[in-house]
Write a protein that holds these residues in place. Structure first.
Motif, PDB file in Angstrom:
ATOM      1  N   ASN A 196       9.743   3.371  29.519  1.00 56.11           N
ATOM      2  CA  ASN A 196       8.838   2.437  28.837  1.00 56.11           C
ATOM      3  C   ASN A 196       9.128   2.353  27.348  1.00 56.11           C
ATOM      4  OD1 ASN A 196       7.445   1.789  31.179  1.00 56.11           O
ATOM      5  ND2 ASN A 196       6.063   3.525  30.960  1.00 56.11           N
ATOM      6  N   ASN A 197       9.506   3.471  26.751  1.00 51.67           N
ATOM      7  CA  ASN A 197       9.834   3.501  25.326  1.00 51.67           C
ATOM      8  C   ASN A 197      11.342   3.568  25.177  1.00 51.67           C
ATOM      9  OD1 ASN A 197       7.139   3.531  24.514  1.00 51.67           O
ATOM     10  ND2 ASN A 197       7.023   5.752  24.702  1.00 51.67           N
ATOM     11  N   SER A 230      18.374   3.969  24.900  1.00 50.98           N
ATOM     12  CA  SER A 230      18.294   5.379  25.270  1.00 50.98           C
ATOM     13  C   SER A 230      16.877   5.658  25.732  1.00 50.98           C
ATOM     14  CB  SER A 230      18.624   6.284  24.084  1.00 50.98           C
ATOM     15  OG  SER A 230      19.956   6.143  23.703  1.00 50.98           O
ATOM     16  N   TYR A 231      16.740   6.595  26.663  1.00 53.77           N
ATOM     17  CA  TYR A 231      15.433   6.951  27.215  1.00 53.77           C
ATOM     18  C   TYR A 231      15.180   8.439  27.037  1.00 53.77           C
ATOM     19  CZ  TYR A 231      16.359   2.516  29.530  1.00 53.77           C
ATOM     20  OH  TYR A 231      16.678   1.209  29.779  1.00 53.77           O
TER      21      TYR A 231
END
Length: 114
Positions: free
Chosen positions: A31-32, A42-43
């Motif tokens: 989500n971010n 990138s997660y």
């Protein structure tokens, strides 16, 4: 983490974090999105190992490692309790990420301990 490894099956694989020990839980936050402009998205992710020593091995092995032009940062996480658990109610969120049981004193640390 890079999008090409941002899946539970890849994180659990022996090529990635599975090589450090048995993984109990993987949570990937897509989500971010971080660093969307440079090198692509990138997660963040959270990995819970069954054994604290395995967590330490993984952290020591991957922290500050570059993968697909992305710096991997790894550290011990902190745990939070579910608000339903704290108020004595049953949590109905099957995907709740928070704790629903008390842990032994050996597994709990204060900020001062850290």
């Amino acid at each position: 983490m890079a999008p090409d490894i941002a899946s539970e099956s890849k994180i659990r694989s022996l090529d990635l974090f599975g090589q450090y020990g048995r993984i109990e839980k993987v949570v990937i936050n897509t989500n971010n999105v971080y660093n969307g402009g440079r090198g692509g998205p990138s997660y963040s992710g959270y990995i819970t190992f069954a054994n604290p020593r395995d967590s330490a091995k993984a952290i020591l092995s991957v922290d500050q490692y570059m993968y697909n032009d992305r710096l991997i940062r790894a550290s011990f996480g902190t745990s939070k309790f579910c608000q339903f658990f704290l108020s004595g109610q049953k949590c109905t969120n099957k995907d709740c990420l928070y704790l629903h049981e008390l842990r032994s004193d050996l597994e709990a640390y204060t900020k001062e301990d850290m």
